[in-house]
Design an enzyme around this catalytic site. Structure first.
Site, PDB file in Angstrom:
ATOM      1  N   SER A   1     -61.288  26.179 -42.117  1.00 52.22           N
ATOM      2  CA  SER A   1     -60.401  25.286 -42.856  1.00 52.22           C
ATOM      3  C   SER A   1     -60.832  25.207 -44.318  1.00 52.22           C
ATOM      4  O   SER A   1     -62.011  25.371 -44.640  1.00 52.22           O
ATOM      5  CB  SER A   1     -60.442  23.879 -42.262  1.00 52.22           C
ATOM      6  OG  SER A   1     -61.698  23.281 -42.498  1.00 52.22           O
ATOM      7  N   ASP A   2     -59.878  24.962 -45.183  1.00 53.63           N
ATOM      8  CA  ASP A   2     -60.259  24.547 -46.528  1.00 53.63           C
ATOM      9  C   ASP A   2     -60.944  23.195 -46.396  1.00 53.63           C
ATOM     10  O   ASP A   2     -60.803  22.501 -45.388  1.00 53.63           O
ATOM     11  CB  ASP A   2     -59.033  24.479 -47.458  1.00 53.63           C
ATOM     12  CG  ASP A   2     -59.440  24.557 -48.923  1.00 53.63           C
ATOM     13  OD1 ASP A   2     -60.640  24.374 -49.233  1.00 53.63           O
ATOM     14  OD2 ASP A   2     -58.556  24.807 -49.778  1.00 53.63           O
ATOM     15  N   TRP A   3     -61.679  22.812 -47.407  1.00 52.44           N
ATOM     16  CA  TRP A   3     -62.563  21.644 -47.319  1.00 52.44           C
ATOM     17  C   TRP A   3     -61.755  20.353 -47.134  1.00 52.44           C
ATOM     18  O   TRP A   3     -61.141  19.836 -48.061  1.00 52.44           O
ATOM     19  CB  TRP A   3     -63.452  21.594 -48.563  1.00 52.44           C
ATOM     20  CG  TRP A   3     -64.750  22.336 -48.384  1.00 52.44           C
ATOM     21  CD1 TRP A   3     -65.986  21.867 -48.718  1.00 52.44           C
ATOM     22  CD2 TRP A   3     -64.982  23.637 -47.829  1.00 52.44           C
ATOM     23  NE1 TRP A   3     -66.960  22.784 -48.378  1.00 52.44           N
ATOM     24  CE2 TRP A   3     -66.371  23.878 -47.833  1.00 52.44           C
ATOM     25  CE3 TRP A   3     -64.158  24.627 -47.275  1.00 52.44           C
ATOM     26  CZ2 TRP A   3     -66.950  25.050 -47.343  1.00 52.44           C
ATOM     27  CZ3 TRP A   3     -64.733  25.803 -46.793  1.00 52.44           C
ATOM     28  CH2 TRP A   3     -66.095  26.000 -46.827  1.00 52.44           C
TER      29      TRP A   3
ATOM     30  N   GLY B   1     -59.237  20.277 -44.977  1.00 53.71           N
ATOM     31  CA  GLY B   1     -57.888  20.676 -44.598  1.00 53.71           C
ATOM     32  C   GLY B   1     -57.599  20.513 -43.114  1.00 53.71           C
ATOM     33  O   GLY B   1     -56.488  20.783 -42.667  1.00 53.71           O
TER      34      GLY B   1
END
Ligand SMILES: *[C@@H]1O[C@H](CO)[C@@H](O)[C@H](O)[C@H]1NC(C)=O
Ligand SMILES: *[C@@H]1O[C@H](CO)[C@@H](O)[C@H](O)[C@H]1NC(C)=O
Ligand SMILES: *[C@@H]1O[C@H](CO)[C@@H](O)[C@H](O)[C@H]1NC(C)=O
Ligand SMILES: *[C@@H]1O[C@H](CO)[C@@H](O)[C@H](O)[C@H]1NC(C)=O
Ligand SMILES: *[C@@H]1O[C@H](CO)[C@@H](O)[C@H](O)[C@H]1NC(C)=O
Ligand SMILES: *[C@@H]1O[C@H](CO)[C@@H](O)[C@H](O)[C@H]1NC(C)=O
Ligand SMILES: *[C@@H]1O[C@H](CO)[C@@H](O)[C@H](O)[C@H]1NC(C)=O
Ligand SMILES: *[C@@H]1O[C@H](CO)[C@@H](O)[C@H](O)[C@H]1NC(C)=O
Ligand SMILES: *[C@@H]1O[C@H](CO)[C@@H](O)[C@H](O)[C@H]1NC(C)=O
Ligand SMILES: *[C@@H]1O[C@H](CO)[C@@H](O)[C@H](O)[C@H]1NC(C)=O
Ligand SMILES: *[C@@H]1O[C@H](CO)[C@@H](O)[C@H](O)[C@H]1NC(C)=O
Ligand SMILES: *[C@@H]1O[C@H](CO)[C@@H](O)[C@H](O)[C@H]1NC(C)=O
Length: 814
Positions: free
Chosen positions: A301-303, A305
């Site tokens: 995941s993006d941070w 996300g």
């Protein structure tokens, strides 16, 4: 929410919340259902069908042995260790997976970003993605990725959070376009592939990000209720609503190249896609990425996300970063959607352990494939000192930081960066023989972008004074030194015993009569340095240069008849002074990295012949660009942030061409100090019985291998017809036949090469057109098809400077 809606449903609402499709209430045994795909949904958009379960990795395509090792590793893990393997923890790096000492596993260190290892000392700042794209040079794309990755590795970073192809560049205003390459998916696809090969050949895992539809920064994350808990949302993030054909032909295209290059990891993006958060969007992750493209690595995941546990795991997310709850996922102490919840979900029978095993198998397969289990350097302890995201005070686990600190990993990379910076600079205008400079005796330098940074070397703000080498946010870098334009010009001019005078205060320049400033008389050349800032988490307000740069040019050019303008910029700038007769030359130098000054001086003095080309279109006016970011909604409904990609395939030159709009400098344009010619365009079918659809083959990384098979060899001869050596960039554009469904752009880039040519030299260039290059995505049959009828192939030196033409009819034998 009812499972029946899911099974029958795909009922078309204008849009639906993530919950409706991707967070199904689990019922006993429900995990194994397979959702029949209702193709009617694909002609519309704004909702996202459920595609479950998440496919298991097989290692097919070259990672079979690594997969076996990964499975053996997984078989030895306890459930708690399994939860750890998929959940980030605060630690020395920007993302961290804990060590399992009893198995000799030392953990994983994940570090930003696309132009440098950001959280580091004694590391290099390379040119930005937009500069790499502007080189149109595959060898440089590879070399840049490879050299950068050597620095990641030497600092102990297993995983580099790069390269970027989302944003692709749907909107000229998007704040992060410079981190990626170009709004053209073909050019970006090649850049992704070359960068990833370079990175992974250095033994570092690359991460293709941000998947998918991350085309604006505003409302990329939900608005959280400040009075609620860490997960209470007032308004969900923006939903990028993209139809199936557009996803395939634009936004997924470069990710397909990334998977084809066997990228280790894909980072899912912050925003929603067709109503469902990208990191739990099963259509995107399970359907497109793991099934259709045969991706064998892991999705992280993006941070912050990640917005669910079970739904994300079922939807295809394999690793939650940085692991905790709350905005940007930084509050590990508050728990995690993964972590302990993974243990709970397995124990209560909601998630089968085989899914968790596959997540870890996917994480460990590239680790073994790249030999990271052997002799991988320890994490440099200085990373921990510089890490402001998760400083030591936030750590809850033990980290062994025993290796040498502050290792200098820069090697000879400054030389490469100098070359890359020049190669990524585009000469847009050159009149009256302005450039290259001919040993000028008096030089005046103007603009706040010419000199040293006055507020430190870590660009996280748009400082007034100092040249820009990079933009801001997680994609920036920390300079250890900086070659400024002013210093480099002074050094070079000293060889001619020239006078160099400077005025760096834009306000002063605008308010002055320039003739009062310089001595003794009109300089031989006035060089104006302008800059344009862009950064993560905000979109650009305008496409002009910053700090009243246009007025600076006006003020200088009013009296200086030989005014050379250089921009250091995130990319697109409207250049209203371009027609000014005293503006004799314009160079778009993008974000060149730490050797900025040397890179531009090499071009100004002709030691290097410019060969960069625009990887985007410069319009006459900022209002000419379509698809602006959605900057506001008037309503407060939870789901009200919606962005409809109604322009479909008409992005950048595809739009300007379709609408026949006059532009200032077109996509692919860039001047040289020499001239080139193309002739003798020929296309030869490699396969004499080309079918409309690809042959059925087992899906390999990148999708059906037949899509990547060459169907035509196209050759053209390119000649240096001028009087200095230089490099040409012949570009091949394909126009599809009329039988192709409506909305097909008038022409699309499908080949380019950087060709160094000495004076008078001619070379034959081969473009290999593969099946995908001649296909459109058919939403009905859900495959790439070559249309019947005649294609036109055009080769030239920009999208609007085409000189050699031929036609092909691939399906003629059918
Ligand atoms: C993945 O493999 C396991 C066996 O290792 C199997 O039980 C499970 O059903 C497979 N999952 C899928 C989606 O094929
Ligand atoms: C949060 O609580 C404060 C104090 O009660 C209130 O003024 C504010 O409007 C609340 N904010 C939201 C977004 O509910
Ligand atoms: C599980 O997730 C919830 C949010 O859905 C969170 O509040 C809780 O703290 C998590 N539990 C653990 C053990 O992390
Ligand atoms: C099982 O645990 C998961 C994770 O905490 C939770 O989301 C889910 O609601 C639980 N299911 C049941 C049936 O308890
Ligand atoms: C740290 O290093 C020591 C000594 O080599 C070792 O015993 C311990 O298990 C390591 N701990 C971790 C978390 O790696
Ligand atoms: C720049 O010039 C303006 C106008 O002369 C002046 O007001 C301002 O103080 C100058 N800035 C600096 C940093 O010298
Ligand atoms: C600027 O200075 C030059 C030379 O002194 C003079 O000819 C010109 O009129 C001045 N322009 C203005 C606007 O003051
Ligand atoms: C160009 O520069 C000359 C001085 O060298 C000046 O006389 C002329 O007015 C300038 N042209 C414009 C359009 O400003
Ligand atoms: C750009 O377009 C806007 C809106 O049509 C117009 O107001 C503006 O003057 C234009 N700018 C230029 C430089 O032509
Ligand atoms: C907001 O409302 C105004 C006035 O009704 C309207 O003109 C505008 O288009 C709306 N904006 C959005 C983003 O819906
Ligand atoms: C495109 O514009 C040019 C110049 O404005 C015009 O000559 C030409 O006919 C236009 N072509 C189409 C297809 O509209
Ligand atoms: C096509 O071009 C490639 C690369 O130059 C070459 O290896 C191949 O033999 C060519 N094939 C045909 C059929 O011309």
């Amino acid at each position: 929410m009812a499972l029946s809606l899911l099974l029958s449903g795909l009922a078309l609402a204008p849009y639906v919340s993530a919950q409706a499709y991707d967070a199904p209430a689990r019922e006993e045994g429900a995990f194994s259902y397979v959702q029949p795909l209702d193709t009617t949904i694909l002609t519309q958009y704004g909702s996202s069908p459920a595609i479950v379960p998440s496919p298991n990795a097989t290692g097919y395509g070259g990672w079979e042995d690594a997969l076996t090792k990964a499975q053996k590793f997984v078989s030895q893990l306890t459930l708690e260790e399994k939860a750890d393997m998929v959940t980030g923890q605060p630690g020395p790096c920007v993302g961290n997976i804990v060590a399992i000492p009893r198995l000799g596993f030392k953990g994983l260190c994940l570090q930003d970003g696309p132009l440098a290892i950001r959280i580091a000392d004694y590391a290099s700042v390379f040119s930005a993605g937009v500069s790499a794209a502007a080189t149109w040079d595959k060898a440089i794309m590879y070399e840049r990725g490879n050299a950068m990755a050597k620095e990641f590795r030497a600092k102990g970073a297993h995983i580099a959070l790069m390269p970027v192809c989302g944003p692709l560049g749907r909107s000229a205003y998007s704040g992060r376009n410079w981190e990626g390459f170009s709004p053209d998916p073909y050019l970006t696809g090649i850049a992704m592939e070359e960068t990833i090969l370079g990175v992974q050949d250095a033994g570092v895992q690359a991460t293709a990000k941000h998947y998918i539809g991350n085309e604006q920064e505003i409302q990329r994350n939900p608005t959280f209720d400040p009075n609620g808990t860490l997960t209470d949302v007032l308004q969900e993030s923006i939903s990028s609503n993209i139809d199936d054909r557009t996803i395939h032909e634009l936004y997924l295209w470069p990710f397909a190249n990334a998977v084809h290059a066997k990228v280790a990891s894909v980072m899912c993006s912050y925003q929603r896609l067709n109503g469902s958060y990208a990191c739990q969007n099963s259509k995107a992750q399970n359907g497109l990425l793991k099934q259709e493209l045969g991706f064998q690595g892991y999705v992280m995941s993006d941070w912050g996300g990640t917005h669910s546990g079970v739904a994300s795991i079922e939807g295809g997310l394999d690793m939650n970063m940085p692991g905790g709850l709350g905005n940007y996922g930084l509050y590990a102490e508050a728990g995690s959607f993964f972590g302990g919840n993974v243990t709970l979900a397995v124990n209560n029978g909601t998630v089968p352990i085989s899914r968790i095993d596959d997540m870890i198998t996917r994480i460990m397969t590239p680790y073994y494939a790249l030999g990271q289990d052997q002799d991988f350097p320890t994490v440099d302890p200085s990373s921990a000192d510089l890490n402001t995201f998760t400083p030591r005070s936030t750590w809850t686990r033990e980290w062994n930081l025993t290796g040498p600190a502050s290792r200098d990993v820069r090697d000879n990379h400054g030389e490469l960066i100098r070359k890359h910076g020049s190669a990524g600079t585009v000469l847009l205008k050159n009149t009256n023989g302005a450039l290259p400079l001919k040993a000028p005796k008096s030089i005046a330098v103007f603009g706040n972008d010419a000199g040293d940074d006055t507020e430190g070397f870590y660009n996280q703000a748009d400082f007034e004074f100092g040249t820009l080498t990079a933009g801001g946010g997680s994609g920036t870098g920390r300079l250890t030194y900086l070659s400024t334009p002013l210093n480099a010009i002074k050094e070079r001019a000293a060889k001619d015993n020239a006078l160099v005078q400077q005025w760096l205060n834009n306000t002063l320049i605008i308010n002055s009569n320039i003739t009062d400033l310089w001595i003794p008389a009109l300089p031989d050349v006035c060089i104006v340095f302008l800059k344009t800032w862009a950064e993560e988490a905000s979109d650009r307000q305008h496409l002009s240069v910053d700090w009243n740069g246009n007025e600076v040019v006006e003020s200088v050019a009013k009296y200086c008849s030989n005014t050379v303008v250089v921009t250091h910029s995130s990319g697109i700038n409207t250049l209203p002074f371009a027609d000014h007769p005293n503006v004799t030359a314009i160079l778009a130098a993008h974000y060149p990295g730490q050797e900025s000054g040397n890179s531009i001086v090499d071009l100004l003095y002709g030691d290097v012949n410019p060969s960069g080309k625009l990887p985007y279109t410069i319009a006459l006016n900022g209002t000419d660009y379509n698809a602006p970011p959605t900057t506001a909604v008037n309503t407060t409904g939870k789901d009200d942030w919606q962005s409809w990609y109604d322009e479909k395939l008409e992005v950048d030159y595809r739009y300007f061409d379709a609408k026949n709009i006059t532009v200032r400098y077109e996509f692919g344009f860039g001047l040289s100090y020499t001239t080139f010619e193309v002739a003798d365009l020929k296309a030869t079918a490699v396969d004499d019985a080309i079918t409309t659809a690809a042959a059925e083959q087992p899906i390999a990384p990148g999708g059906n291998p037949d899509l990547w098979a060459t169907v035509y060899n196209v050759t053209v001869s390119v000649t240096n017809s001028g009087d200095v050596d230089g490099a040409a960039v012949p570009q091949l554009y394909v126009s599809f036949p009329d039988s192709t469904p409506a909305g097909t752009p008038p022409k699309q880039l499908r080949g380019f090469e950087k060709v160094p040519l000495t004076v008078g030299e001619t070379q034959t260039v081969v473009f290999e057109l593969m099946r995908r290059d001649l296909s459109y995505w058919d939403i009905v049959s859900q495959q790439w098809l070559i249309p019947s009828g005649e294609f036109t192939l055009s080769v030239g030196f920009s999208s609007r400077d085409l000189h050699a033409f031929t036609t092909i009819t691939p399906l003629s034998s059918y």
